[in-house]
Design a protein around this motif. Sequence first.
Motif, PDB file in Angstrom:
ATOM      1  N   ILE A   5       3.405   3.485   6.949  1.00 57.67           N
ATOM      2  CA  ILE A   5       3.932   2.192   6.192  1.00 57.67           C
ATOM      3  C   ILE A   5       5.368   2.247   6.453  1.00 57.67           C
ATOM      4  O   ILE A   5       6.060   3.365   6.149  1.00 57.67           O
ATOM      5  CB  ILE A   5       3.407   2.313   4.898  1.00 57.67           C
ATOM      6  CG1 ILE A   5       1.827   2.578   4.998  1.00 57.67           C
ATOM      7  CG2 ILE A   5       3.777   1.238   4.136  1.00 57.67           C
ATOM      8  CD1 ILE A   5       1.481   2.921   3.713  1.00 57.67           C
ATOM      9  N   ILE A   6       5.914   1.041   6.876  1.00 61.84           N
ATOM     10  CA  ILE A   6       7.400   0.812   6.892  1.00 61.84           C
ATOM     11  C   ILE A   6       7.834  -0.043   6.008  1.00 61.84           C
ATOM     12  O   ILE A   6       7.396  -1.143   5.642  1.00 61.84           O
ATOM     13  CB  ILE A   6       7.756   0.220   8.444  1.00 61.84           C
ATOM     14  CG1 ILE A   6       7.143   0.986   9.366  1.00 61.84           C
ATOM     15  CG2 ILE A   6       9.240   0.224   8.391  1.00 61.84           C
ATOM     16  CD1 ILE A   6       7.289   0.311  10.784  1.00 61.84           C
ATOM     17  N   PHE A   7       8.945   0.529   4.997  1.00 64.89           N
ATOM     18  CA  PHE A   7       9.399  -0.321   3.804  1.00 64.89           C
ATOM     19  C   PHE A   7      10.624  -0.774   4.037  1.00 64.89           C
ATOM     20  O   PHE A   7      11.471  -0.127   4.554  1.00 64.89           O
ATOM     21  CB  PHE A   7       9.275   0.703   2.718  1.00 64.89           C
ATOM     22  CG  PHE A   7       8.176   1.206   2.150  1.00 64.89           C
ATOM     23  CD1 PHE A   7       7.526   0.531   1.007  1.00 64.89           C
ATOM     24  CD2 PHE A   7       7.386   2.292   2.637  1.00 64.89           C
ATOM     25  CE1 PHE A   7       6.313   0.922   0.736  1.00 64.89           C
ATOM     26  CE2 PHE A   7       6.256   2.826   2.160  1.00 64.89           C
ATOM     27  CZ  PHE A   7       5.531   2.046   1.045  1.00 64.89           C
ATOM     28  N   ASP A   8      11.082  -2.130   3.621  1.00 68.74           N
ATOM     29  CA  ASP A   8      12.247  -2.573   3.468  1.00 68.74           C
ATOM     30  C   ASP A   8      12.736  -1.799   2.195  1.00 68.74           C
ATOM     31  O   ASP A   8      11.826  -1.209   1.438  1.00 68.74           O
ATOM     32  CB  ASP A   8      12.285  -3.992   3.247  1.00 68.74           C
ATOM     33  CG  ASP A   8      13.565  -4.789   2.759  1.00 68.74           C
ATOM     34  OD1 ASP A   8      14.571  -4.235   3.243  1.00 68.74           O
ATOM     35  OD2 ASP A   8      13.507  -5.656   1.991  1.00 68.74           O
ATOM     36  N   VAL A   9      13.838  -1.913   1.722  1.00 68.12           N
ATOM     37  CA  VAL A   9      14.499  -1.105   0.655  1.00 68.12           C
ATOM     38  C   VAL A   9      14.762  -2.213  -0.546  1.00 68.12           C
ATOM     39  O   VAL A   9      14.081  -2.100  -1.472  1.00 68.12           O
ATOM     40  CB  VAL A   9      15.761  -0.210   1.060  1.00 68.12           C
ATOM     41  CG1 VAL A   9      16.244   0.528   0.003  1.00 68.12           C
ATOM     42  CG2 VAL A   9      15.448   0.647   2.184  1.00 68.12           C
ATOM     43  N   ASP A  10      15.945  -2.766  -0.265  1.00 62.71           N
ATOM     44  CA  ASP A  10      16.419  -3.587  -1.518  1.00 62.71           C
ATOM     45  C   ASP A  10      15.356  -4.557  -1.921  1.00 62.71           C
ATOM     46  O   ASP A  10      14.696  -5.249  -1.000  1.00 62.71           O
ATOM     47  CB  ASP A  10      17.584  -4.337  -1.244  1.00 62.71           C
ATOM     48  CG  ASP A  10      18.690  -3.489  -0.846  1.00 62.71           C
ATOM     49  OD1 ASP A  10      19.184  -2.689  -2.074  1.00 62.71           O
ATOM     50  OD2 ASP A  10      19.343  -3.273  -0.016  1.00 62.71           O
ATOM     51  N   GLY A  11      14.967  -4.690  -3.144  1.00 60.15           N
ATOM     52  CA  GLY A  11      13.814  -5.509  -3.785  1.00 60.15           C
ATOM     53  C   GLY A  11      12.509  -5.083  -3.181  1.00 60.15           C
ATOM     54  O   GLY A  11      11.454  -5.970  -3.746  1.00 60.15           O
TER      55      GLY A  11
END
Length: 214
Positions: A5-11
């Motif tokens: 699972i690849i996550f964006d960070v901000d928000g």
Amino acid sequence: MLKAIIFDVDGVLVDSMRFQADAWVKAFKEVGITITREDIYELEGSNNRRLIKSVFEKAGKEPEPWHLEQLPEKKREALEFDQIKPFEGILDCLKELKRHFKLAMVSGSHVDTVTKVVNKYFSNCFEVVITGSDMERGKPDPDPYLKALEELDLTKNECIVIENAPLGITAAKRAGLYCVAVASMLEPEKVEHADLVLEDHAALLDYLKSLIPE
């Protein structure tokens, strides 16, 4: 078969968008450009260079080389970093997911900011961390997500992306990845080009928990 699972960070992982946006608003004000939080929310996920060029273009101006160097510094100085916290429930959820999947982080933010966030809250959570400083072409180009795939050593069908920003969703889709969006800052129609749109972080946590094998 889902392996990562690849996550964006901000928000997505941290409730930081207000503080990131306010810091950019202050930085641009110093060079005579007035913007709003919403202007930054729509550009969220871009690396600094692309974000600055987009804001100048919208203002009918051309950035000079020193703008590209100094505005990110001014923004980092203005950022109220101590106000940034993970969304409720995210840390426990990541610990649970890590037992079953590889986890990666793909951010458009500068390496210094991402490193501070990782060290403060997410040490030992992520096997791969890609920042805005790592890539010449950031989101909405697919390069950051393709780089994450390469470092994970997995195929597109073995990973999903969790995003919240229009440019980030576009980047994930261009990389051929299944993208889940959480509408944490913008109206759902701004992120409807994702494969699945979740209305808030409670729904995101439910979705992530549903991925964990019985």
